[in-house]
Structure formats: structure tokens, C-alpha cells
Design an enzyme around this catalytic site. Structure first.
Site, PDB file in Angstrom:
ATOM      1  N   GLY A  12      -2.683  10.820  -4.439  1.00 48.14           N
ATOM      2  CA  GLY A  12      -1.995  10.177  -3.008  1.00 48.14           C
ATOM      3  C   GLY A  12      -3.079   9.741  -1.992  1.00 48.14           C
ATOM      4  O   GLY A  12      -4.368   9.756  -2.444  1.00 48.14           O
ATOM      5  N   ASP A  13      -2.752   9.115  -1.222  1.00 50.81           N
ATOM      6  CA  ASP A  13      -3.983   8.324  -0.245  1.00 50.81           C
ATOM      7  C   ASP A  13      -4.527   7.239  -0.780  1.00 50.81           C
ATOM      8  O   ASP A  13      -5.617   7.255  -0.323  1.00 50.81           O
ATOM      9  CB  ASP A  13      -4.785   9.412   0.391  1.00 50.81           C
ATOM     10  CG  ASP A  13      -3.847  10.690   0.905  1.00 50.81           C
ATOM     11  OD1 ASP A  13      -2.875  10.440   1.526  1.00 50.81           O
ATOM     12  OD2 ASP A  13      -4.316  11.673   0.678  1.00 50.81           O
ATOM     13  N   LYS A  16      -2.182   2.697  -0.968  1.00 45.36           N
ATOM     14  CA  LYS A  16      -0.484   1.893  -1.550  1.00 45.36           C
ATOM     15  C   LYS A  16      -0.194   0.853  -0.343  1.00 45.36           C
ATOM     16  O   LYS A  16       0.447  -0.105  -0.713  1.00 45.36           O
ATOM     17  CB  LYS A  16       0.331   3.051  -2.134  1.00 45.36           C
ATOM     18  CG  LYS A  16      -0.117   3.856  -3.365  1.00 45.36           C
ATOM     19  CD  LYS A  16       1.185   4.660  -3.557  1.00 45.36           C
ATOM     20  CE  LYS A  16       1.071   5.786  -2.598  1.00 45.36           C
ATOM     21  NZ  LYS A  16       0.133   6.769  -2.527  1.00 45.36           N
ATOM     22  N   ALA A  39       4.614  11.299   3.335  1.00 48.54           N
ATOM     23  CA  ALA A  39       3.798  10.264   3.158  1.00 48.54           C
ATOM     24  C   ALA A  39       2.990   9.628   4.307  1.00 48.54           C
ATOM     25  O   ALA A  39       3.679   9.841   5.381  1.00 48.54           O
ATOM     26  CB  ALA A  39       4.603   9.028   2.326  1.00 48.54           C
ATOM     27  N   GLY A  40       1.925   9.131   4.277  1.00 48.23           N
ATOM     28  CA  GLY A  40       1.239   8.457   5.413  1.00 48.23           C
ATOM     29  C   GLY A  40       0.748   6.979   4.764  1.00 48.23           C
ATOM     30  O   GLY A  40      -0.268   7.053   4.229  1.00 48.23           O
ATOM     31  N   HIS A  41       1.369   5.955   4.988  1.00 44.75           N
ATOM     32  CA  HIS A  41       1.242   4.723   4.666  1.00 44.75           C
ATOM     33  C   HIS A  41       0.352   3.983   5.805  1.00 44.75           C
ATOM     34  O   HIS A  41       1.391   3.562   6.823  1.00 44.75           O
ATOM     35  CB  HIS A  41       2.256   3.849   3.860  1.00 44.75           C
ATOM     36  CG  HIS A  41       2.699   4.526   2.753  1.00 44.75           C
ATOM     37  ND1 HIS A  41       3.641   4.454   2.006  1.00 44.75           N
ATOM     38  CD2 HIS A  41       1.868   5.435   1.958  1.00 44.75           C
ATOM     39  CE1 HIS A  41       3.878   5.269   0.994  1.00 44.75           C
ATOM     40  NE2 HIS A  41       2.797   5.832   0.781  1.00 44.75           N
ATOM     41  N   ARG A 142      22.333  21.973  -5.722  1.00 43.00           N
ATOM     42  CA  ARG A 142      23.568  21.349  -5.068  1.00 43.00           C
ATOM     43  C   ARG A 142      24.130  21.867  -4.111  1.00 43.00           C
ATOM     44  O   ARG A 142      25.332  22.178  -3.764  1.00 43.00           O
ATOM     45  CB  ARG A 142      24.690  21.572  -6.623  1.00 43.00           C
ATOM     46  CG  ARG A 142      24.243  20.664  -7.935  1.00 43.00           C
ATOM     47  CD  ARG A 142      24.962  21.330  -8.897  1.00 43.00           C
ATOM     48  NE  ARG A 142      24.349  22.749  -9.268  1.00 43.00           N
ATOM     49  CZ  ARG A 142      24.535  23.695 -10.291  1.00 43.00           C
ATOM     50  NH1 ARG A 142      25.400  22.774 -11.197  1.00 43.00           N
ATOM     51  NH2 ARG A 142      24.055  24.814 -10.396  1.00 43.00           N
ATOM     52  N   GLN A 223       2.843   9.389  -2.518  1.00 47.10           N
ATOM     53  CA  GLN A 223       2.027  10.353  -3.063  1.00 47.10           C
ATOM     54  C   GLN A 223       1.329   9.742  -4.204  1.00 47.10           C
ATOM     55  O   GLN A 223       1.088   8.531  -4.286  1.00 47.10           O
ATOM     56  CB  GLN A 223       2.592  11.714  -3.513  1.00 47.10           C
ATOM     57  CG  GLN A 223       3.079  12.387  -2.227  1.00 47.10           C
ATOM     58  CD  GLN A 223       4.397  12.092  -1.742  1.00 47.10           C
ATOM     59  OE1 GLN A 223       5.378  11.704  -2.281  1.00 47.10           O
ATOM     60  NE2 GLN A 223       4.462  11.771  -0.163  1.00 47.10           N
ATOM     61  N   GLY A 301      -3.623  15.291   9.287  1.00 43.27           N
ATOM     62  CA  GLY A 301      -4.907  15.393   9.812  1.00 43.27           C
ATOM     63  C   GLY A 301      -6.122  16.026   9.328  1.00 43.27           C
ATOM     64  O   GLY A 301      -6.879  16.337  10.036  1.00 43.27           O
ATOM     65  N   ARG A 304     -10.097  15.275   3.553  1.00 45.08           N
ATOM     66  CA  ARG A 304      -9.620  15.236   2.196  1.00 45.08           C
ATOM     67  C   ARG A 304     -10.771  15.692   1.510  1.00 45.08           C
ATOM     68  O   ARG A 304     -11.791  15.540   1.954  1.00 45.08           O
ATOM     69  CB  ARG A 304      -9.207  13.756   1.843  1.00 45.08           C
ATOM     70  CG  ARG A 304      -7.989  13.402   2.475  1.00 45.08           C
ATOM     71  CD  ARG A 304      -7.535  11.812   2.480  1.00 45.08           C
ATOM     72  NE  ARG A 304      -6.459  11.555   2.865  1.00 45.08           N
ATOM     73  CZ  ARG A 304      -6.413  10.135   3.638  1.00 45.08           C
ATOM     74  NH1 ARG A 304      -7.282   9.385   3.467  1.00 45.08           N
ATOM     75  NH2 ARG A 304      -5.276   9.990   4.070  1.00 45.08           N
ATOM     76  N   ASP A 332     -15.494  -0.678  -0.546  1.00 51.52           N
ATOM     77  CA  ASP A 332     -16.612  -0.700   0.583  1.00 51.52           C
ATOM     78  C   ASP A 332     -17.349   0.494   0.908  1.00 51.52           C
ATOM     79  O   ASP A 332     -18.553   0.655   1.221  1.00 51.52           O
ATOM     80  CB  ASP A 332     -16.179  -1.432   1.927  1.00 51.52           C
ATOM     81  CG  ASP A 332     -14.814  -0.524   2.210  1.00 51.52           C
ATOM     82  OD1 ASP A 332     -13.921  -0.456   1.347  1.00 51.52           O
ATOM     83  OD2 ASP A 332     -14.633  -0.416   3.375  1.00 51.52           O
ATOM     84  N   TYR A 407     -11.517  -4.168   0.089  1.00 55.23           N
ATOM     85  CA  TYR A 407     -13.120  -3.516   0.237  1.00 55.23           C
ATOM     86  C   TYR A 407     -12.832  -3.329   1.741  1.00 55.23           C
ATOM     87  O   TYR A 407     -14.026  -3.343   2.471  1.00 55.23           O
ATOM     88  CB  TYR A 407     -13.978  -4.730   0.047  1.00 55.23           C
ATOM     89  CG  TYR A 407     -13.759  -6.089   0.631  1.00 55.23           C
ATOM     90  CD1 TYR A 407     -13.996  -6.271   1.720  1.00 55.23           C
ATOM     91  CD2 TYR A 407     -13.197  -6.958  -0.490  1.00 55.23           C
ATOM     92  CE1 TYR A 407     -13.868  -7.712   2.359  1.00 55.23           C
ATOM     93  CE2 TYR A 407     -12.861  -8.186   0.071  1.00 55.23           C
ATOM     94  CZ  TYR A 407     -13.224  -8.708   1.391  1.00 55.23           C
ATOM     95  OH  TYR A 407     -12.809  -9.935   1.810  1.00 55.23           O
ATOM     96  N   GLY A 408     -11.761  -3.182   2.257  1.00 54.93           N
ATOM     97  CA  GLY A 408     -11.507  -2.873   3.687  1.00 54.93           C
ATOM     98  C   GLY A 408      -9.867  -2.645   4.014  1.00 54.93           C
ATOM     99  O   GLY A 408      -9.115  -2.956   2.978  1.00 54.93           O
TER     100      GLY A 408
HETATM  101  P1  IMP Z   1       4.601  18.626   0.020  1.00 56.07           P
HETATM  102  O1  IMP Z   1       4.706  17.264  -0.355  1.00 56.07           O
HETATM  103  O2  IMP Z   1       4.542  18.664   1.838  1.00 56.07           O
HETATM  104  O3  IMP Z   1       5.591  19.517  -0.314  1.00 56.07           O
HETATM  105  O4  IMP Z   1       2.959  18.858  -0.318  1.00 56.07           O
HETATM  106  C1  IMP Z   1       2.688  19.296  -1.637  1.00 56.07           C
HETATM  107  C2  IMP Z   1       1.231  18.890  -2.013  1.00 56.07           C
HETATM  108  O5  IMP Z   1       1.298  17.552  -2.105  1.00 56.07           O
HETATM  109  C3  IMP Z   1       0.308  19.126  -0.952  1.00 56.07           C
HETATM  110  O6  IMP Z   1      -1.052  19.483  -1.438  1.00 56.07           O
HETATM  111  C4  IMP Z   1      -0.025  18.117  -0.108  1.00 56.07           C
HETATM  112  O7  IMP Z   1      -1.239  17.805   0.545  1.00 56.07           O
HETATM  113  C5  IMP Z   1       0.212  16.773  -1.104  1.00 56.07           C
HETATM  114  N1  IMP Z   1       0.705  15.551  -0.433  1.00 56.07           N
HETATM  115  C6  IMP Z   1       2.041  15.344   0.017  1.00 56.07           C
HETATM  116  N2  IMP Z   1       2.016  14.115   0.487  1.00 56.07           N
HETATM  117  C7  IMP Z   1       0.961  13.552   0.389  1.00 56.07           C
HETATM  118  C8  IMP Z   1       0.702  12.473   0.677  1.00 56.07           C
HETATM  119  O8  IMP Z   1       1.080  11.343   1.133  1.00 56.07           O
HETATM  120  N3  IMP Z   1      -0.776  12.096   0.314  1.00 56.07           N
HETATM  121  C9  IMP Z   1      -1.588  13.044  -0.275  1.00 56.07           C
HETATM  122  N4  IMP Z   1      -1.026  14.277  -0.406  1.00 56.07           N
HETATM  123  C10 IMP Z   1       0.176  14.602  -0.374  1.00 56.07           C
END
Ligand code: IMP
Length: 421
Positions: A12-13, A16, A39-41, A142, A223, A301, A304, A332, A407-408
């Protein structure tokens, strides 16, 4: 080309969001198929930052329809908050944002369970505490609430009642946390449902009709493959199918197949939360990459963990999702480092292994590194020979092309080496 997927090839991260944002310009639909607001895009346009969590990264292009597919777990309060925030940045209406009526709802109980397990459970996964895992548990068992259930208080009450007594028992007796009554939760969710209703539809038929009319559909993974519940580094994974297979389960690609599957990888490796990480750096270089790359989770926050690029993991990711090319991001950050390495294989029990197959205990994998002459590019002109060498090695050892590199963070810092869409 009519169908394409953007998938995280690491943990992840990988960046994307910015690739999806650029390709969305040429897409008719951008579809999320798994995960939720974990997710954090992050997307930068003209120096302005937008972070998206559950809304697809196509939303910054109003001509493009953003679709939240049925495989997504949706927290209605967060969705509405994100929607209102994004409306200040771009034009979003029920015509260009669609939510599947059968997406699974994340309730207050899921968030409480996730947080209680992380703080009091015996095995910490390092989740985002957003209720993702517990919501998927209820889906598979279910007993989930679906988005369409939000529009009728009786149905909502009946759906929430399934499994309520089990959860109440856990909250009262095991975790000793306060939790809302069914009535309170019905009122809360029903109110959000009313605000969401115009966006909700049968997204499968929308995708089907769009594909039969020749529209271009871009599937946006959240992810990364190594966090996939089946292919990833279990149990340190998320609870959904983050790999290409999730597209078939979580949104559908009716009567079509994926024509291009781009695996997005950073030029190094990062991971948040617990779990094995063979190339992790614990020295000054790791620290430099963390600081220079601003490697802090956009959702939680958290800092990583950082390490060198891991080819065996990428080879495995390619096999899991039939990746057709790689998008290499954050080059970069590696520019001007005092040393530069790539892990090309592992040594496991005295044997050389070049693919991180699931049978390998990654905690025992000793990374074998190739050193490169560091590059010092500022990316304004022609690439240096050192940078070209670094990228060529990746391409050659992986056996698929690097189709994009970045590169940025800004739109104009992304280079397309292949004509996509
Ligand atoms: P969950 O998805 O909140 O259940 O977390 C399960 C694992 O996935 C943990 O290690 C999180 O840090 C990781 N994770 C979940 N979403 C992301 C993401 O968007 N980027 C990176 N790691 C993630």
C-alpha cells in the site's frame, strides 16, 4: 484499450491515487472494488493537496463517473464527510458519483470492535481501526447491513439485530466498552442513508451498460497486493482482495477482461503496521528515506517503515495479479542518497530464492543486494545514466516494462513511457 486496473504492488501507499487521477482524465468510469476508508489516496493539483479515502480518485475529473462497487465497505458518516469536503474542490453530483446498493455498511459496532481488539487483543495487526475487518467478517458471515438497507428503518433494525447479541456480549463482558443500542444505531444510520440515497444504484448494471457502449473503465485498487487477505503476508493483511481478483468479486467486469493491469510500486519499499519486511532499514538511510519521502500514513498519521526495493516481492505480486507493467513512483526520494541498493533475491535456509512465494517464511529471508551508483537527478532534463541503469535493472529483472514513472507528487511530475488508454 477499454479496461485497465491500477493495483498496489507492495504494502500500500505506493502512490496509486496520483496515477489513477491522471488516467481518469481519459476514462469514463473509475471504480473502487474493495477496502474502505482505510485507504488514503493523496493527489496534488497545482500545489493543492486532496486526500481521498473511499471516494475514487477519478472524482477530480467531473466528466468521469466515480463508482464505489459492491466489494467496498462503506462507513456512511465518513463517506458524507468526505463528499462534502470534496465538493469544495470539484463538482460532484449524483450523476458522476455512484455507490453500489449492495456495498457493505461499516457500523459503529465494527469500529468499536476493531479498536477494542487492537488495544486489548492478544495479537496486534496494526489496523487503521476503521472497522474494516469486522465489517468484512459480518459480510462473509451473511449478517451485514447493505447500503440499500439504510433506507427502511424496519429492515435496518432487522439487519442490525442479526449478530447484535453476540457483539453486545463482547462489548459488555470481554472488552468493557460503551456501545450504542440498536435503536440509536438505526437512527444514526437512517439519517445518513437519507443524505446518500441519490448516489445509490445498481453499479454492476452501470458498468455492464458502460462497457457495452464502448466506455473506458479504470479499476482503482486500494492498499496493495501484499496486504491481500489471500495473497498477502497473512495475518498482517487487510480483510479484502486487494489484488486483481478483487475486481471480479467487488465490482464486476461484465463480458470483458482486464486489458492492462498496472502494478504501482515505490522505487523503494514501505509498510505500516506489523508484519515481516525483509529489506527494512533500521539505519540512517532508512531514516533519511522516511523523512525525505514524508513516509507518514495519510489515514492514520503513523510513520511508515522504510527499506530498499524488493524484487522477489514484486515478482510475486506480478504473478498474483498478472501485472502487465509497473508504475514506479517517488524516484526523487532516492536521488542524491549516499548509497543505493536493490534486493534481487533472498537467501533462505542456505538457498537462493528469487520470488517471495507464500511458502517462504519472510522473517527468515536474508535479502541479497545489488549496489548501484547513486543518481543525483533533479528530473528537469534528460535522465542520468545512473538513473536509467536503476530503472533498466528493475524492468529486466521483473520481465515487464516500467510504463510510468513519477518523480514528485504533482500531475506534471509523472512520465508516461507507454500510451495508456
Ligand atoms: P485494516 O485494513 O484497517 O484492517 O488494517 C490491516 C493492515 O492493513 C494494517 O497493517 C494497516 O496498516 C494496513 N493498511 C490498511 N489500509 C492501508 C493503506 O491504505 N495503506 C497502507 N496500509 C494499509
Amino acid at each position: 484499450m477499454q479496461t485497465m486496473a491500477i493495483i498496489g504492488a507492495q504494502w500500500g501507499d505506493e502512490g496509486k491515487g496520483k496515477i489513477t487521477d491522471l488516467l481518469a482524465e481519459k476514462s469514463d468510469l473509475v471504480v473502487r472494488y474493495q477496502g474502505g476508508h482505510n485507504a488514503g489516496h493523496t493527489i496534488w493539483v497545482d500545489g493543492k493537496k486532496t486526500v481521498l479515502h473511499v471516494i475514487p480518485s477519478g472524482v477530480l475529473h467531473p466528466h468521469c463517473t466515480s463508482v464505489i462497487g459492491h466489494g467496498v465497505v462503506l462507513e456512511p458518516e465518513n463517506f458524507l464527510f468526505e463528499l462534502n469536503r470534496i465538493k469544495n474542490v470539484t463538482k460532484v453530483t449524483p450523476d458522476n458519483l455512484k455507490v453500489s446498493e449492495t456495498a457493505t455498511v461499516i457500523t459503529s459496532y465494527h469500529k468499536l470492535l476493531d479498536a477494542a481488539r487492537e488495544s486489548q487483543g492478544t495479537e496486534k495487526i496494526g489496523t487503521t481501526c476503521k472497522g474494516i475487518g469486522p465489517a468484512y467478517e459480518d459480510k462473509i458471515a451473511r449478517r451485514a447491513v447493505k447500503v440499500k438497507d439504510l433506507f427502511d428503518k424496519d429492515i435496518l433494525t432487522r439487519r442490525l439485530a442479526v449478530g447484535y447479541s453476540e457483539k453486545a456480549m463482547l462489548f459488555k463482558n470481554l472488552y468493557q466498552v460503551e456501545f450504542p443500542s440498536i435503536e440509536e444505531e438505526v437512527e444514526r444510520l437512517y439519517k445518513f442513508g437519507q443524505s446518500m440515497e441519490d448516489y445509490v444504484c445498481d453499479t454492476f448494471s452501470l458498468i455492464d451498460n458502460s462497457l457495452s457502449r464502448g466506455k473506458r473503465v479504470l479499476y482503482e485498487g486500494a492498499q496493495g497486493i501484499l496486504l491481500d487477505v489471500d495473497y498477502g503476508t497473512y495475518p498482517y493483511v487487510t480483510s479484502s482482495s486487494t489484488s486483481a481478483s478483487g475486481i471480479y468479486n467487488g465490482a464486476g467486469i461484465p463480458n470483458h477482461k482486464l486489458e492492462e493491469v498496472i502494478g504501482v510500486a515505490k522505487a523503494y519499499t514501505t509498510r505500516v503496521g506489523e508484519g515481516p519486511f525483509p529489506t527494512e532499514l533500521f539505519d540512517e538511510i532508512g531514516n533519511t528515506i522516511q523523512v525525505k519521502g514524508n513516509e507518514i500514513g495519510a489515514t492514520t498519521g503513523r510513520k511508515r517503515r522504510c527499506g530498499w526495493l524488493d524484487i522477489p516481492l514484486l515478482r510475486y505480486a506480478i504473478k498474483c495479479s498478472q501485472l502487465t507493467s509497473i508504475a514506479l513512483t517517488k524516484l526523487d526520494i532516492l536521488s542524491d542518497l549516499s548509497e543505493l541498493k536493490i534486493c534481487y533475491a533472498y537467501e533462505v535456509d542456505g538457498k537462493k530464492v528469487d520470488c517471495a512465494y507464500p511458502g517462504i517464511n519472510l522473517y527468515n529471508a536474508k535479502p541479497l543486494f545489488k549496489s548501484f551508483k547513486p543518481f543525483k537527478d533533479d528530473f528537469t532534463g534528460k535522465n542520468s545514466a545512473e538513473l536509467d541503469q536503476y530503472m533498466s535493472f528493475i524492468q529486466e529483472t521483473l520481465g515487464i516494462p516500467v510504463s510510468i514513472y513519477a518523480y514528485g507528487p504533482d500531475r506534471n511530475q509523472i512520465v508516461f513511457k507507454k500510451n495508456l488508454f
